[in-house]
Write a protein that holds these residues in place. Structure first.
Motif, PDB file in Angstrom:
ATOM      1  N   VAL A  88      91.901  39.680  33.075  1.00 11.43           N
ATOM      2  CA  VAL A  88      92.819  40.778  33.406  1.00 11.43           C
ATOM      3  C   VAL A  88      94.243  40.262  33.490  1.00 11.43           C
ATOM      4  O   VAL A  88      95.177  40.888  32.976  1.00 11.43           O
ATOM      5  N   GLU A  89      94.431  39.113  34.125  1.00 10.27           N
ATOM      6  CA  GLU A  89      95.776  38.560  34.272  1.00 10.27           C
ATOM      7  C   GLU A  89      96.392  38.220  32.917  1.00 10.27           C
ATOM      8  O   GLU A  89      97.559  38.511  32.658  1.00 10.27           O
ATOM      9  N   ILE A  90      95.620  37.632  32.030  1.00 12.52           N
ATOM     10  CA  ILE A  90      96.124  37.285  30.694  1.00 12.52           C
ATOM     11  C   ILE A  90      96.503  38.545  29.918  1.00 12.52           C
ATOM     12  O   ILE A  90      97.573  38.609  29.290  1.00 12.52           O
ATOM     13  N   VAL A  91      95.645  39.565  29.981  1.00 13.13           N
ATOM     14  CA  VAL A  91      95.920  40.815  29.261  1.00 13.13           C
ATOM     15  C   VAL A  91      97.162  41.501  29.819  1.00 13.13           C
ATOM     16  O   VAL A  91      98.034  41.954  29.062  1.00 13.13           O
ATOM     17  N   LEU A  92      97.277  41.579  31.147  1.00 11.70           N
ATOM     18  CA  LEU A  92      98.451  42.223  31.747  1.00 11.70           C
ATOM     19  C   LEU A  92      99.729  41.448  31.446  1.00 11.70           C
ATOM     20  O   LEU A  92     100.770  42.042  31.177  1.00 11.70           O
ATOM     21  N   LYS A  93      99.655  40.128  31.497  1.00 18.28           N
ATOM     22  CA  LYS A  93     100.839  39.314  31.226  1.00 18.28           C
ATOM     23  C   LYS A  93     101.326  39.525  29.794  1.00 18.28           C
ATOM     24  O   LYS A  93     102.521  39.571  29.545  1.00 18.28           O
ATOM     25  N   LYS A  94     100.383  39.673  28.861  1.00 17.61           N
ATOM     26  CA  LYS A  94     100.751  39.827  27.450  1.00 17.61           C
ATOM     27  C   LYS A  94     101.184  41.254  27.112  1.00 17.61           C
ATOM     28  O   LYS A  94     102.165  41.449  26.401  1.00 17.61           O
ATOM     29  N   TYR A  95     100.448  42.258  27.625  1.00 17.21           N
ATOM     30  CA  TYR A  95     100.681  43.632  27.170  1.00 17.21           C
ATOM     31  C   TYR A  95     101.425  44.512  28.172  1.00 17.21           C
ATOM     32  O   TYR A  95     102.019  45.516  27.777  1.00 17.21           O
ATOM     33  N   VAL A  96     101.388  44.181  29.463  1.00 17.20           N
ATOM     34  CA  VAL A  96     102.088  44.990  30.474  1.00 17.20           C
ATOM     35  C   VAL A  96     102.818  44.044  31.439  1.00 17.20           C
ATOM     36  O   VAL A  96     102.466  43.936  32.610  1.00 17.20           O
ATOM     37  N   PRO A  97     103.857  43.346  30.947  1.00 16.26           N
ATOM     38  CA  PRO A  97     104.511  42.332  31.781  1.00 16.26           C
ATOM     39  C   PRO A  97     105.178  42.902  33.036  1.00 16.26           C
ATOM     40  O   PRO A  97     105.234  42.228  34.062  1.00 16.26           O
ATOM     41  N   ALA A  98     105.638  44.156  32.974  1.00 20.07           N
ATOM     42  CA  ALA A  98     106.268  44.743  34.158  1.00 20.07           C
ATOM     43  C   ALA A  98     105.254  44.895  35.287  1.00 20.07           C
ATOM     44  O   ALA A  98     105.546  44.579  36.447  1.00 20.07           O
ATOM     45  N   LEU A  99     104.067  45.368  34.964  1.00 14.30           N
ATOM     46  CA  LEU A  99     103.015  45.512  35.971  1.00 14.30           C
ATOM     47  C   LEU A  99     102.560  44.139  36.457  1.00 14.30           C
ATOM     48  O   LEU A  99     102.335  43.942  37.652  1.00 14.30           O
ATOM     49  N   HIS A 100     102.455  43.188  35.543  1.00 13.66           N
ATOM     50  CA  HIS A 100     102.055  41.833  35.914  1.00 13.66           C
ATOM     51  C   HIS A 100     103.011  41.249  36.939  1.00 13.66           C
ATOM     52  O   HIS A 100     102.590  40.669  37.944  1.00 13.66           O
ATOM     53  N   SER A 101     104.314  41.411  36.718  1.00 12.45           N
ATOM     54  CA  SER A 101     105.285  40.867  37.675  1.00 12.45           C
ATOM     55  C   SER A 101     105.318  41.693  38.962  1.00 12.45           C
ATOM     56  O   SER A 101     105.562  41.150  40.038  1.00 12.45           O
ATOM     57  N   ALA A 102     105.050  43.011  38.884  1.00 12.89           N
ATOM     58  CA  ALA A 102     105.032  43.845  40.092  1.00 12.89           C
ATOM     59  C   ALA A 102     103.860  43.469  40.997  1.00 12.89           C
ATOM     60  O   ALA A 102     103.983  43.468  42.219  1.00 12.89           O
ATOM     61  N   LEU A 103     102.718  43.148  40.403  1.00 13.71           N
ATOM     62  CA  LEU A 103     101.550  42.765  41.199  1.00 13.71           C
ATOM     63  C   LEU A 103     101.698  41.365  41.781  1.00 13.71           C
ATOM     64  O   LEU A 103     101.175  41.069  42.838  1.00 13.71           O
ATOM     65  N   GLY A 104     102.424  40.526  41.064  1.00 13.94           N
ATOM     66  CA  GLY A 104     102.729  39.192  41.566  1.00 13.94           C
ATOM     67  C   GLY A 104     101.519  38.396  41.978  1.00 13.94           C
ATOM     68  O   GLY A 104     100.525  38.308  41.259  1.00 13.94           O
ATOM     69  N   VAL A 105     101.580  37.850  43.191  1.00 15.31           N
ATOM     70  CA  VAL A 105     100.530  36.973  43.696  1.00 15.31           C
ATOM     71  C   VAL A 105      99.241  37.742  44.011  1.00 15.31           C
ATOM     72  O   VAL A 105      98.171  37.150  44.100  1.00 15.31           O
ATOM     73  N   TYR A 106      99.336  39.058  44.145  1.00 16.18           N
ATOM     74  CA  TYR A 106      98.152  39.829  44.530  1.00 16.18           C
ATOM     75  C   TYR A 106      97.137  39.955  43.391  1.00 16.18           C
ATOM     76  O   TYR A 106      95.966  40.173  43.649  1.00 16.18           O
ATOM     77  N   LEU A 107      97.575  39.814  42.160  1.00 14.89           N
ATOM     78  CA  LEU A 107      96.636  39.894  41.041  1.00 14.89           C
ATOM     79  C   LEU A 107      95.624  38.739  41.061  1.00 14.89           C
ATOM     80  O   LEU A 107      94.421  38.984  41.016  1.00 14.89           O
ATOM     81  N   PRO A 108      96.058  37.481  41.163  1.00 13.54           N
ATOM     82  CA  PRO A 108      95.061  36.417  41.255  1.00 13.54           C
ATOM     83  C   PRO A 108      94.218  36.496  42.530  1.00 13.54           C
ATOM     84  O   PRO A 108      93.111  35.989  42.584  1.00 13.54           O
TER      85      PRO A 108
END
Length: 196
Positions: A88-108
């Motif tokens: 999930v983290e790899i997919v979000l980082k590649k395709y939805v970087p804004a959401l990836h950065s908004a979730l920050g440390v909570y995603l892992p």
């Protein structure tokens, strides 16, 4: 069909992992400041819960139990959950970087989210079959989403309110969370009336 509906509604409303079982509180409090991040985190949790539950149920049933390795369930389940969180983290980082950065440390942190591990273990403990386990996991994920979205709305209202200085910050957040949790207690009677 009635049993499946009961499992789904029970997981969403009555046995809500955040508001009734108090599992997954870290992302609940950390990501619920904004609606966008709450929905994004919820989508990631739903995906990880459903896929992890399906795979852990199959591994437990067809690999661990026949070989007498049930004691390894927690370690195996955490490894499976961690794998899907990384995907999930790899997919979000590649395709939805804004959401990836908004979730920050909570995603892992989904890896160590006790709600995700809790649903996989409770599916086994309750003796659910494969399809029931997947439905329960979907319901648990939808319940997680409902809790996060509702609480994001409550927190947005709190930002516009005049709160006494001694209650600002974490104290009012915890008070609001407890009130939202109390509101879910009434669903037990409603569902019993519908299906009882």
């Amino acid at each position: 069909m009635k049993e499946i509906l009961i499992i789904l509604i029970n997981a969403i409303l009555i046995e809500n992992f955040v508001l009734a079982k108090f599992l997954g509180i870290c992302p609940f409090l950390g990501v619920s400041k904004k609606l966008d991040s709450a929905v994004g985190m919820s989508g990631a949790v739903i995906f990880v819960m459903v896929i992890s539950s399906a795979i852990t149920h199959a591994i437990y049933t067809y690999l661990l139990v026949p070989n007498g390795l049930e004691y390894l369930q927690t370690i195996i389940f955490i490894l499976i959950i961690a794998t899907f969180v990384q995907i999930v983290e790899i997919v979000l980082k590649k395709y939805v970087p804004a959401l990836h950065s908004a979730l920050g440390v909570y995603l892992p942190l989904i890896t160590t989210n006790c709600a995700v591990l809790g649903v996989t273990v409770l599916n086994i403990d309750k003796g659910f079959g494969f399809f029931e386990a997947v439905i329960n996991s979907l319901g648990a994920g939808l319940g997680f989403m409902l809790a996060l979205v509702l609480f994001a709305g409550v927190r947005s209202r709190l930002e516009d309110s005049k709160i006494p200085k001694s209650f600002q910050g974490l104290p009012i957040t915890l008070i609001a969370a407890s009130l939202v949790s109390l509101s879910f207690m009434g669903f037990a009677g409603v569902v019993e009336g519908l299906f009882g």
